[in-house]
Design a protein around this motif. Structure first.
Motif, PDB file in Angstrom:
ATOM      1  N   LEU A  78       0.821  -1.207   0.000  1.00  0.00           N
ATOM      2  CA  LEU A  78       0.000   0.000   0.000  1.00  0.00           C
ATOM      3  C   LEU A  78       0.859   1.262   0.000  1.00  0.00           C
ATOM      4  CD1 LEU A  78      -2.830  -0.793   2.590  1.00  0.00           C
ATOM      5  CD2 LEU A  78      -2.918  -0.946   0.098  1.00  0.00           C
ATOM      6  N   THR A  79       0.385   2.247  -0.738  1.00  0.00           N
ATOM      7  CA  THR A  79       1.043   3.555  -0.782  1.00  0.00           C
ATOM      8  C   THR A  79       0.108   4.608  -0.204  1.00  0.00           C
ATOM      9  OG1 THR A  79       0.167   4.086  -2.979  1.00  0.00           O
ATOM     10  CG2 THR A  79       2.268   2.873  -2.881  1.00  0.00           C
ATOM     11  N   PRO A  80       0.608   5.753   0.235  1.00  0.00           N
ATOM     12  CA  PRO A  80      -0.262   6.798   0.786  1.00  0.00           C
ATOM     13  C   PRO A  80      -1.366   7.220  -0.164  1.00  0.00           C
ATOM     14  CG  PRO A  80       2.016   7.278   1.335  1.00  0.00           C
ATOM     15  CD  PRO A  80       2.041   6.108   0.385  1.00  0.00           C
ATOM     16  N   SER A  81      -1.053   7.371  -1.459  1.00  0.00           N
ATOM     17  CA  SER A  81      -2.062   7.851  -2.406  1.00  0.00           C
ATOM     18  C   SER A  81      -3.247   6.899  -2.530  1.00  0.00           C
ATOM     19  CB  SER A  81      -1.421   8.074  -3.787  1.00  0.00           C
ATOM     20  OG  SER A  81      -0.911   6.856  -4.308  1.00  0.00           O
ATOM     21  N   GLN A  82      -3.034   5.601  -2.231  1.00  0.00           N
ATOM     22  CA  GLN A  82      -4.127   4.628  -2.318  1.00  0.00           C
ATOM     23  C   GLN A  82      -5.069   4.705  -1.116  1.00  0.00           C
ATOM     24  OE1 GLN A  82      -1.513   1.193  -2.741  1.00  0.00           O
ATOM     25  NE2 GLN A  82      -2.269   0.832  -4.824  1.00  0.00           N
ATOM     26  N   VAL A  83      -4.621   5.296  -0.024  1.00  0.00           N
ATOM     27  CA  VAL A  83      -5.438   5.250   1.205  1.00  0.00           C
ATOM     28  C   VAL A  83      -5.710   6.616   1.816  1.00  0.00           C
ATOM     29  CG1 VAL A  83      -4.755   2.877   1.760  1.00  0.00           C
ATOM     30  CG2 VAL A  83      -3.399   4.785   2.638  1.00  0.00           C
ATOM     31  N   TYR A  84      -5.235   7.705   1.200  1.00  0.00           N
ATOM     32  CA  TYR A  84      -5.573   9.024   1.742  1.00  0.00           C
ATOM     33  C   TYR A  84      -7.073   9.160   1.942  1.00  0.00           C
ATOM     34  CZ  TYR A  84      -0.924  11.197   1.248  1.00  0.00           C
ATOM     35  OH  TYR A  84       0.389  11.539   1.399  1.00  0.00           O
ATOM     36  N   PHE A  87      -8.412   7.609   5.206  1.00  0.00           N
ATOM     37  CA  PHE A  87      -8.248   8.492   6.364  1.00  0.00           C
ATOM     38  C   PHE A  87      -9.371   9.536   6.374  1.00  0.00           C
ATOM     39  CE2 PHE A  87      -3.663   7.454   5.470  1.00  0.00           C
ATOM     40  CZ  PHE A  87      -3.433   6.700   6.612  1.00  0.00           C
ATOM     41  N   GLY A  88      -9.605  10.102   5.189  1.00  0.00           N
ATOM     42  CA  GLY A  88     -10.622  11.150   5.072  1.00  0.00           C
ATOM     43  C   GLY A  88     -12.006  10.664   5.449  1.00  0.00           C
ATOM     44  N   LYS A  89     -12.376   9.459   5.000  1.00  0.00           N
ATOM     45  CA  LYS A  89     -13.688   8.907   5.333  1.00  0.00           C
ATOM     46  C   LYS A  89     -13.856   8.757   6.839  1.00  0.00           C
ATOM     47  CE  LYS A  89     -14.265   6.113   1.126  1.00  0.00           C
ATOM     48  NZ  LYS A  89     -14.285   4.713   0.620  1.00  0.00           N
ATOM     49  N   MET A  90     -12.839   8.213   7.482  1.00  0.00           N
ATOM     50  CA  MET A  90     -12.934   7.983   8.921  1.00  0.00           C
ATOM     51  C   MET A  90     -13.107   9.301   9.674  1.00  0.00           C
ATOM     52  SD  MET A  90     -13.073   6.055  11.546  1.00  0.00           S
ATOM     53  CE  MET A  90     -13.129   4.611  10.491  1.00  0.00           C
ATOM     54  N   ASN A 140      -2.671  16.855   0.842  1.00  0.00           N
ATOM     55  CA  ASN A 140      -3.221  16.089  -0.276  1.00  0.00           C
ATOM     56  C   ASN A 140      -4.745  15.990  -0.238  1.00  0.00           C
ATOM     57  OD1 ASN A 140      -0.906  14.626  -1.924  1.00  0.00           O
ATOM     58  ND2 ASN A 140      -0.258  14.656   0.230  1.00  0.00           N
ATOM     59  N   TRP A 141      -5.373  16.745   0.672  1.00  0.00           N
ATOM     60  CA  TRP A 141      -6.818  16.645   0.833  1.00  0.00           C
ATOM     61  C   TRP A 141      -7.564  16.981  -0.461  1.00  0.00           C
ATOM     62  CZ3 TRP A 141      -9.526  14.722   4.910  1.00  0.00           C
ATOM     63  CH2 TRP A 141     -10.921  14.881   4.858  1.00  0.00           C
ATOM     64  N   GLY A 142      -7.214  18.055  -1.083  1.00  0.00           N
ATOM     65  CA  GLY A 142      -7.925  18.479  -2.292  1.00  0.00           C
ATOM     66  C   GLY A 142      -7.826  17.463  -3.410  1.00  0.00           C
ATOM     67  N   LYS A 143      -6.689  16.811  -3.550  1.00  0.00           N
ATOM     68  CA  LYS A 143      -6.470  15.869  -4.650  1.00  0.00           C
ATOM     69  C   LYS A 143      -7.127  14.517  -4.404  1.00  0.00           C
ATOM     70  CE  LYS A 143      -2.768  13.792  -7.411  1.00  0.00           C
ATOM     71  NZ  LYS A 143      -1.305  13.698  -7.627  1.00  0.00           N
ATOM     72  N   TYR A 144      -7.057  14.003  -3.178  1.00  0.00           N
ATOM     73  CA  TYR A 144      -7.465  12.612  -2.932  1.00  0.00           C
ATOM     74  C   TYR A 144      -8.748  12.458  -2.103  1.00  0.00           C
ATOM     75  CZ  TYR A 144      -2.852  11.266  -4.647  1.00  0.00           C
ATOM     76  OH  TYR A 144      -1.742  11.084  -5.430  1.00  0.00           O
TER      77      TYR A 144
END
Length: 361
Positions: free
Chosen positions: A101-107, A110-113, A157-161
Motif C-alpha cells: 500500500l502507498t499513501p495515495s491509495q489510502v488518503y 483516512f478522510g472517510k474515517m 493532499n486533501w484536495g487531490k485525494y
C-alpha cells in the motif's frame, strides 16, 4: 561473436523425490498461506480478515463485517462492548492490491474515517488497522509511525485525494468546524497489521485448515471418563442398563447393582471410554474446524446407520452391536475431521446420538 548455449540433461523426479507423494499427486505442491493470501479476491480477503479477528475473541464481544454497501471506511469491526461503533471498537480496513500500500491509495480512507466521525455516524475507533496481503510500503509505514507527519501530508493532499472522493453527493472541504475537528483528531489510531502476523494468528482459528489446507493440528489424548457418572451421561447410560437387564434377566438395574456382574461392568466402562473419546473430538473440533463440522459428522453417522434401526433384532445387545459395528465401518471421507477420527470416536458418537434420543437399542 557466437553465443554458446550450455544445456544440462533434465532428469525426471524419482520415487524418492519429495514431490512424488500421494498428497502431491492428488493436490500438487503446497502453497504457503503467505503466498495464498496474495491470490485472494477482495471478498475472500475481507472474510479472511474477519476469521483472523475471530482469534482475538478475548478482546471483542463481537466481530462484524460491513454488508450494507454504504462505505464509510469500515470493512471489519471488532466491538469491545454492546455499544458497537458508539463504544470502544477497532476498525480493520481491508485492501487487496498486488503491491504494498502507498499513501495515495489510502488518503481517502483516512478522510472517510475523519469526516464520518465528525458527522457523528460513529465515534472514532480505538485503533484503525490497514490490512493488506502485501503490507504497507515504506512511505505509508513512515507516515503511520509519525502521526503529526501523517496529519500534515493528509492536509496537503486533501484536495487531490479526499475532497471529491469521500461521498458522491458533495465535496468535503477542509474548512470551518470540520477543519477544527481535523486539527484535534487523534492520528495515532492509524496503524497496520503485518501479513505474517495475520497468517500466524489465523492458525489459532478453526478456519485455518479449511482455508489453507496442510492438515489439522495434532489432536490431544482423549478425555478419560470420570469415576462417577456425569449428569450429561444419564440417557445413554440408562439405555445401556436396559441392554444389561435383558442379558442378565434382572429388572431395575442401576450402576450400583451392576457391580455384581463384572462382565457387564467392563462393557459399561468401555462404552463410557467411547463416549468420552467422542466428546474429546467434539471439543477439538471447536478450535480447529468451522462451527457445525462435528454436528455434520454426527449426522453422517446417523444417516449411515439409520436403516439398521428398523430391523428386528433378537436382543437389544444384538441391535446395539450391529449399529455400532456399522458406524465403525463408515468411510465418511468428506468430513474435514476424518483425518483425526478413530473407530472409538465413531462408537462414541453412537452413544452421543443415543444420549440425544436419536438412536435406541
Amino acid at each position: 561473436m557466437t553465443n554458446i548455449l550450455d544445456f544440462e540433461d533434465f532428469d525426471p523426479p524419482t520415487n524418492s523425490s519429495p514431490v512424488s507423494t500421494n498428497f502431491n499427486v492428488m493436490f500438487g505442491r503446497v502453497v504457503p498461506p503467505l503466498q495464498q493470501i496474495k491470490l485472494f479476491s477482495p471478498a475472500d480477503w475481507e472474510e479472511f480478515t474477519r476469521e483472523w479477528a475471530y482469534s482475538k475473541k478475548s478482546l471483542y464481544i463481537k466481530v462484524v463485517k460491513e454488508s450494507g454497501g454504504n462505505d464509510m471506511g469500515i470493512d471489519v469491526a471488532g466491538f469491545t462492548d454492546d455499544q458497537g461503533t458508539q463504544g470502544v471498537w477497532d476498525n480493520f480496513q481491508c485492501k487487496h492490491y498486488n503491491k504494498a500500500l502507498t499513501p495515495s491509495q489510502v488518503y481517502v480512507e483516512f478522510g472517510k474515517m475523519i469526516w464520518h466521525s465528525f458527522q457523528q455516524q460513529f465515534v472514532p475507533p480505538r485503533k484503525y488497522y490497514f490490512v493488506a496481503p502485501q503490507g504497507c510500503g515504506m512511505s505509508l509505514s513512515r507516515l503511520l509511525r509519525n502521526p503529526n507527519e501523517l496529519k500534515n501530508e493528509l492536509e496537503a493532499n486533501w484536495g487531490k485525494y479526499c475532497e471529491g472522493e469521500i461521498t458522491s453527493t458533495q465535496k468535503i472541504k477542509l474548512e470551518g468546524n470540520f477543519k477544527k475537528y481535523f486539527e484535534n483528531f487523534d492520528f495515532s489510531i492509524f496503524t497496520s497489521k503485518d501479513p505474517l502476523d495475520l497468517v500466524t494468528e489465523h492458525q489459532q482459528t478453526p478456519f485455518h485448515a479449511v482455508r489453507f489446507g496442510g492438515g489439522l493440528n495434532q489432536r490431544p489424548q482423549p478425555l478419560f471418563p470420570p469415576n462417577s457418572i456425569n449428569e450429561k451421561e444419564n440417557n445413554y447410560i440408562k439405555k445401556l442398563l436396559g441392554v444389561y437387564e435383558e442379558q442378565i434377566g434382572q429388572a431395575g438395574l442401576t450402576t450400583e447393582t451392576l457391580m455384581q456382574h463384572l462382565k457387564w461392568v467392563r462393557h459399561l466402562d468401555k462404552q463410557r471410554e467411547y463416549f468420552y473419546c467422542a466428546e474429546s473430538l467434539k471439543n477439538f473440533s471447536r478450535d480447529n474446524v468451522p462451527n457445525g463440522t462435528f454436528e455434520n459428522l454426527q449426522k453422517e453417522i446417523l444417516d449411515g446407520v439409520e436403516n439398521l434401526t428398523y430391523v428386528p433384532y433378537p436382543s437389544k445387545l444384538h441391535s446395539m452391536n450391529t449399529i455400532i459395528s456399522q458406524a465403525g465401518s463408515l468411510a465418511l471421507s468428506a468430513n474435514p475431521l476424518i483425518s483425526v477420527v478413530h473407530i472409538s470416536d465413531k462408537n462414541g458418537i453412537c452413544h452421543q446420538l443415543a444420549n440425544d434420543d436419536l438412536l435406541d437399542w
